[in-house]
Design a protein around this motif. Sequence first.
Motif, short mmCIF file in Angstrom:
data_model
loop_
_atom_site.label_atom_id
_atom_site.label_comp_id
_atom_site.label_asym_id
_atom_site.label_seq_id
_atom_site.Cartn_x
_atom_site.Cartn_y
_atom_site.Cartn_z
N LEU A 9 56.79 42.75 14.17
CA LEU A 9 55.44 42.59 13.63
C LEU A 9 55.23 43.42 12.37
O LEU A 9 54.62 42.97 11.40
CB LEU A 9 54.40 42.98 14.68
CG LEU A 9 54.15 41.95 15.78
CD1 LEU A 9 53.22 42.52 16.84
CD2 LEU A 9 53.53 40.70 15.21
N MET A 10 55.76 44.62 12.36
CA MET A 10 55.64 45.49 11.18
C MET A 10 56.41 44.89 10.01
O MET A 10 55.92 44.89 8.88
CB MET A 10 56.18 46.89 11.49
CG MET A 10 55.33 47.64 12.48
SD MET A 10 53.86 48.27 11.76
CE MET A 10 54.47 49.77 11.09
N ALA A 11 57.58 44.38 10.24
CA ALA A 11 58.39 43.79 9.18
C ALA A 11 57.70 42.55 8.62
O ALA A 11 57.67 42.31 7.41
CB ALA A 11 59.78 43.46 9.70
N THR A 12 57.13 41.73 9.50
CA THR A 12 56.42 40.53 9.07
C THR A 12 55.20 40.90 8.23
O THR A 12 54.92 40.28 7.20
CB THR A 12 56.00 39.70 10.29
OG1 THR A 12 57.14 39.44 11.11
CG2 THR A 12 55.36 38.40 9.89
N ALA A 13 54.48 41.92 8.63
CA ALA A 13 53.29 42.37 7.89
C ALA A 13 53.68 42.88 6.51
O ALA A 13 53.01 42.60 5.51
CB ALA A 13 52.55 43.44 8.67
N LEU A 14 54.81 43.61 6.43
CA LEU A 14 55.27 44.12 5.12
C LEU A 14 55.67 42.98 4.20
O LEU A 14 55.37 42.98 3.01
CB LEU A 14 56.44 45.07 5.32
CG LEU A 14 56.07 46.49 5.69
CD1 LEU A 14 57.31 47.28 6.06
CD2 LEU A 14 55.37 47.17 4.55
N VAL A 15 56.37 41.99 4.72
CA VAL A 15 56.79 40.84 3.91
C VAL A 15 55.57 40.06 3.43
O VAL A 15 55.49 39.64 2.28
CB VAL A 15 57.78 39.95 4.71
CG1 VAL A 15 58.06 38.65 3.99
CG2 VAL A 15 59.08 40.69 4.97
#
Length: 172
Positions: A9-15
């Motif tokens: 979820l964190m990686a998706t939010a950053l992208v």
Amino acid sequence: MARLTTTLLMATALVATAACSKKRPEVLPPAPGAAPTTPAQTGPVDPNGGVTPGSAADFKRSTQGDTVLFGLDMYDIDSTARAILDSQADWLQRYNNVNITVEGHADERGTREYNLALGDRRANAAKNYLVARGIAPSRITTISYGKERPVALGSDEASWAQNRRAVTVVVN
């Protein structure tokens, strides 16, 4: 597994956030306080400031004024009026192809007929003075507006004094 979900979820939010960011413009605006520079004028400079010689604007700029004031029930040319009309005559002699109209005006007191007659006498007094200074009578027309076109609205002596006048208007 919770840790993996949180990381995804964190990686998706950053992208997603990185994809929405604005790109830097190629040309930046000037810094605050820096004035834009204007190009230097390369052509000839107009010595008249944009006013055409022989025009109505030139008449107003080059003479002592276009308006002669009169006393109550008067149409004689006093020393102040002579100075104004002398400067008008000098200008008219310089531009002998220009025609003028002298408008006669009166204040609001008196009948319409009386004020039209008084305005006519004022316009003709100014015209006769200009003719005496060498301006051809065929170049000057007169008209009386009486009290119909006041320059100052008001029923006091200051307003009436401004409305008792003859105005020279350049026709062409």
